[in-house]
Design an enzyme around this catalytic site. Structure first.
Site, PDB file in Angstrom:
ATOM      1  N   GLY A 122      -8.051   8.962  10.261  1.00  0.00           N
ATOM      2  CA  GLY A 122      -8.230   9.027  11.711  1.00  0.00           C
ATOM      3  C   GLY A 122      -9.310   9.979  12.178  1.00  0.00           C
ATOM      4  N   ALA A 143      -9.685   5.352   4.716  1.00  0.00           N
ATOM      5  CA  ALA A 143      -9.651   6.481   5.649  1.00  0.00           C
ATOM      6  C   ALA A 143     -10.982   7.216   5.730  1.00  0.00           C
ATOM      7  CB  ALA A 143      -8.561   7.479   5.295  1.00  0.00           C
ATOM      8  N   GLY A 144     -11.312   7.592   6.935  1.00  0.00           N
ATOM      9  CA  GLY A 144     -12.472   8.435   7.191  1.00  0.00           C
ATOM     10  C   GLY A 144     -13.665   7.726   7.789  1.00  0.00           C
ATOM     11  N   ASN A 157      -8.835   1.640  10.280  1.00  0.00           N
ATOM     12  CA  ASN A 157      -8.040   1.287  11.457  1.00  0.00           C
ATOM     13  C   ASN A 157      -8.633   1.922  12.697  1.00  0.00           C
ATOM     14  OD1 ASN A 157      -6.071   0.758  13.377  1.00  0.00           O
ATOM     15  ND2 ASN A 157      -4.372   1.419  12.154  1.00  0.00           N
ATOM     16  N   THR A 158      -8.628   3.263  12.740  1.00  0.00           N
ATOM     17  CA  THR A 158      -9.019   3.977  13.952  1.00  0.00           C
ATOM     18  C   THR A 158     -10.459   3.670  14.376  1.00  0.00           C
ATOM     19  OG1 THR A 158      -7.547   5.719  13.191  1.00  0.00           O
ATOM     20  CG2 THR A 158      -8.970   6.252  15.041  1.00  0.00           C
ATOM     21  N   LYS A 199       0.842  -1.193   0.000  1.00  0.00           N
ATOM     22  CA  LYS A 199       0.000   0.000   0.000  1.00  0.00           C
ATOM     23  C   LYS A 199       0.873   1.237   0.000  1.00  0.00           C
ATOM     24  CE  LYS A 199      -2.961   2.893   2.594  1.00  0.00           C
ATOM     25  NZ  LYS A 199      -3.488   3.206   3.923  1.00  0.00           N
TER      26      LYS A 199
END
Lengths: 260, 70
Positions: A164, A190-191, A212-213, A103
């Site tokens: 994040g 993301a987001g 992830n977050t 990635k």
């Protein structure tokens, strides 16, 4: 009902059942991380490449908890702010892991972690020429997405919102345009903040979602990992099922004929 | 016997015996060569060659592995 067990997706010749890719950062400990990966059903996890702590060589390692033979490690260049750093990181990653699916993420600034598309495109070209299969984090820009694809990206990964942030998919129109224009898989990267955000990404026609977050910072990460698995499956099914059109006014579900 | 070699490993000074290979260094640091990747003076050192490459005075090494990340 349609058989959903055969609903797989393929990136760079590798086929996966799970459409959820999860990160391995920000967890309380390796045990919680491994349990969350298990609950998410993910077959791919992103990992970072960092210096070994040579003063504590026996410290537990990620590979002791998440087996790279069972789960595909996707080395990521998070933290790289130019093409050169990202390429250097992935050359090391390929040597450490022995695989070429990676990635690429080249960041433009620390405040927004928004991608630097000029450096991202440059790095994609170099990596593709060296035989890497780069999945590329990018801006929600349909033209840049096509350029990445031409440069050798094996997957296009536009952000839904800043990394994040948990703000959800802010840019549905552009994500859909990227999906329509792409001939490689598109994954929102993301987001995502909560399960419904993951469903939205899938309903837009994305092949998958990376997060992830949203899992790691949930009060109960393992439960959230399961929620995300179900949300991705639900969103995918809704996309395949084809949603009803929206109407401006009501339309009764019960027949009008035979009213007493 | 020549003096010990001075290396820079992950940004820190480190000494090793003359004639050491990269594999010797990695093992002496207590690391499993199968779990790390090594950059030697800015170039990737392929795992298959770690035992063959002799270290020289002033060499700069980066030894990395996979950690949790997004």
């Amino acid at each position: 009902m349609t058989d959903t067990s055969a609903d797989t997706w393929t990136v760079a010749g590798r086929t996966f059942r799970s459409r959820l890719i999860v990160g391995t950062g920000k967890y309380k400990d390796f045990e919680q991380n491994a349990a969350a990966v298990e609950a998410s059903g993910a077959e791919i996890v992103t990992v970072a490449v960092r210096r070994v702590n040579i003063s504590d060589p026996k410290a537990p390692m990620l590979t002791d908890f998440i087996d790279p033979k069972k789960i595909t490690y996707l080395p990521n260049t998070a933290g790289c702010f130019n093409a050169e750093e990202a390429i250097r990181t992935l050359r090391l990653a390929r040597e450490a892991g022995g695989w070429d699916l990676v990635k690429l993420e080249v960041l433009g600034e620390a405040r927004t972690l928004y991608p630097d598309m000029r450096e991202t495109l440059k790095a994609t070209e170099v990596l593709a020429a060296e035989g890497f299969k780069p999945m590329v984090y990018c801006a929600d820009d349909p033209i840049a997405a096509k350029q990445l694809e031409e440069a050798g990206a094996v997957a296009i990964m536009p952000l839904g919102a800043p990394i994040g942030s948990g703000l959800g998919i802010q840019n549905r129109v552009m994500i859909r345009l990227i999906v329509e224009g792409a001939s490689v898989p598109v994954l929102v990267d993301a987001g995502v903040g909560t399960a419904s955000d993951a469903s939205v990404a899938m309903e837009l026609g994305c092949e998958g979602v990376l997060m992830n977050t949203a899992i790691a910072e949930a009060r109960d990460p393992i439960r959230m990992a399961r929620a995300m698995r179900l949300a991705v499956e639900a969103g995918r099914d809704a996309y395949l099922a084809g949603r009803m059109p929206t109407r401006r006014y009501a339309d009764p579900s019960s027949p009008l004929a035979g009213l007493i | 016997m020549a003096a010990e070699l001075t290396l820079t490993v992950n940004g820190e000074p480190r000494r090793t015996a003359p004639g050491s290979s990269i594999a010797d260094l990695v093992t002496n640091l207590g690391l499993d060569p199968k779990k790390v990747a090594v950059e030697h003076n800015g170039e990737i050192a392929p795992r298959s060659t770690l035992a063959d490459v002799q270290l020289g005075d002033g060499d700069v090494l980066e030894i990395v592995h996979f950690v949790g990340g997004g």
